[in-house]
Design a protein around this motif. Structure first.
Motif, short mmCIF file in Angstrom:
data_model
loop_
_atom_site.label_atom_id
_atom_site.label_comp_id
_atom_site.label_asym_id
_atom_site.label_seq_id
_atom_site.Cartn_x
_atom_site.Cartn_y
_atom_site.Cartn_z
N LEU A 142 108.93 -41.06 -48.97
CA LEU A 142 108.45 -40.57 -47.68
C LEU A 142 108.17 -41.73 -46.73
O LEU A 142 108.39 -41.59 -45.51
CB LEU A 142 107.18 -39.74 -47.89
CG LEU A 142 107.37 -38.38 -48.58
CD1 LEU A 142 106.03 -37.71 -48.82
CD2 LEU A 142 108.29 -37.47 -47.78
N LYS A 152 111.30 -42.88 -45.13
CA LYS A 152 111.79 -41.91 -44.14
C LYS A 152 110.82 -41.72 -42.98
O LYS A 152 111.03 -40.86 -42.13
CB LYS A 152 112.04 -40.57 -44.83
CG LYS A 152 113.12 -40.63 -45.90
CD LYS A 152 113.29 -39.29 -46.60
CE LYS A 152 114.36 -39.35 -47.68
NZ LYS A 152 114.53 -38.06 -48.39
N ARG A 200 107.84 -40.44 -42.99
CA ARG A 200 107.34 -39.06 -43.00
C ARG A 200 105.95 -38.94 -43.63
O ARG A 200 105.52 -37.85 -43.98
CB ARG A 200 108.33 -38.16 -43.75
CG ARG A 200 109.65 -37.94 -43.01
CD ARG A 200 110.65 -37.19 -43.88
NE ARG A 200 110.11 -35.93 -44.37
CZ ARG A 200 110.71 -35.15 -45.27
NH1 ARG A 200 111.88 -35.54 -45.79
NH2 ARG A 200 110.19 -34.02 -45.67
N TYR A 211 102.00 -38.65 -43.74
CA TYR A 211 101.03 -38.00 -42.84
C TYR A 211 100.08 -39.04 -42.25
O TYR A 211 99.81 -39.02 -41.05
CB TYR A 211 100.24 -36.94 -43.62
CG TYR A 211 99.27 -36.16 -42.76
CD1 TYR A 211 99.75 -35.24 -41.81
CD2 TYR A 211 97.91 -36.32 -42.90
CE1 TYR A 211 98.87 -34.53 -41.02
CE2 TYR A 211 97.02 -35.61 -42.12
CZ TYR A 211 97.50 -34.70 -41.18
OH TYR A 211 96.62 -34.00 -40.40
#
Length: 317
Positions: free
Chosen positions: A91, A94, A96, A98
């Motif tokens: 993540l 990418k 991504r 949070y």
């Protein structure tokens, strides 16, 4: 790496492992876990193998965990935390995440049954692949959650439900597996032994902080005296742990990069192994005349291993 200051300062750290759990009075698990999770200010993702810690800390709808927590099977705490760590890296690549401004660390807890025995394959694999996580073995030397059966962490002569003492048996026949050295042989950047308690609290907290901040797979083998199966009074847990160190039955040391060994504590006067064994009901039968040879064998093994550690530290290899 979090700086571990005074006991007063460390005790005031907001608890990430809360009270109200159902662990036995005197169980060392909660002492060890609290120190480990409070030894960092980073966000934590934790996986816990099925066992005493899991069943007593998360009885639905209640939980003692104030962190992101995964309950997984007996045998795959390391696989679960490795998967979470790999997902986090994917993540991040990418873009991504949070909260991409916060550092996240990954920790797994397992008992000796779920680590020495049926969870060793997933632990070895996760370490071999180089995942960035800390694995903590809560070593109470038996399958305490399922009836006190022996594990490969059970020391010679110990009475368990599957190695009972009696007229034809003196208890466990095998020598305890040296899992700490096995993990060091994997080439882990950091492995260590530790115990709970007031005397060596900073040793455990410092090792946890160091292991969590180290990049790559790290391992701590923490002796966790079990009042229920070792047969001692709940208020004697810390004393039992201290005796393990003072007799050198469980030496405190660390190994960096798979080879550099440092002994963290040397008893001023090494106590005879009888003092450690005699404090536990699981060894009471060894003091019968016909079993005294086992105590002598214990002492021999302890002395040889302590000499080996000192020679290896001195050699620096």
């Amino acid at each position: 790496m979090k700086k571990i200051g005074s006991l007063k300062e460390f005790a005031c750290t907001p608890d990430r492992f809360q009270g109200g759990h159902r662990l036995c009075p005197g169980c060392a698990h909660s002492m060890i876990v609290r120190e480990v999770v409070n030894a960092t200010d980073d966000d934590l993702v934790i996986s816990t193998a099925t066992g005493c810690l899991e069943v007593c800390s998360a009885i639905y709808p209640y939980t003692s965990w104030d962190v992101s927590w995964i309950h997984i099977g007996f045998e795959n705490a390391a696989a679960a935390i490795a998967g979470a760590e790999a997902m986090h890296k994917a993540l991040a690549r990418k873009d991504r995440l949070y909260n991409d401004d916060r550092r996240v660390k990954f920790v797994a807890f397992g008992g000796d049954g779920g680590t020495y025995d049926i969870g060793f394959q997933s632990l070895s694999g996760a370490v071999e692949r180089g995942h960035d996580f800390l694995y903590v073995c809560l070593d109470n030397e038996n399958y305490a959650n399922t009836g006190g059966q022996r594990s490969s962490a059970t020391p010679i002569g110990a009475h368990t439900s599957t190695t009972p003492r009696g007229r034809v048996s003196y208890g466990e026949k095998q020598r305890k597996k040296d899992l700490t050295m096995i993990m060091a042989a994997h080439g882990c950047p950091y492995v260590a032994t530790a115990i709970p308690g007031s005397k060596h609290w900073k040793d455990l907290a410092t090792k946890a902080a160091k292991a969590i901040s180290t990049v790559g797979p790290t391992f701590i083998n923490a002796l966790s005296p079990c009042t229920t199966e070792w047969k001692f009074k709940p208020e004697d847990t810390v004393e039992i742990a201290d005796l393990a160190v003072e007799t050198c039955a469980f030496p405190l040391y660390e190994i960096e990069d798979g080879h550099k060994l440092t002994i963290n504590y040397r008893p001023k006067q090494k106590l005879p192994i009888e003092e450690y064994l005699g404090a536990q009901g699981r060894f009471s039968h060894l003091f019968k005349p016909e079993n005294k040879w086992i105590i002598e064998e214990w002492q021999k093994q302890v002395d040889e291993y302590w000499d080996y550690l000192q020679r290896r530290e001195e050699a620096g290899v």
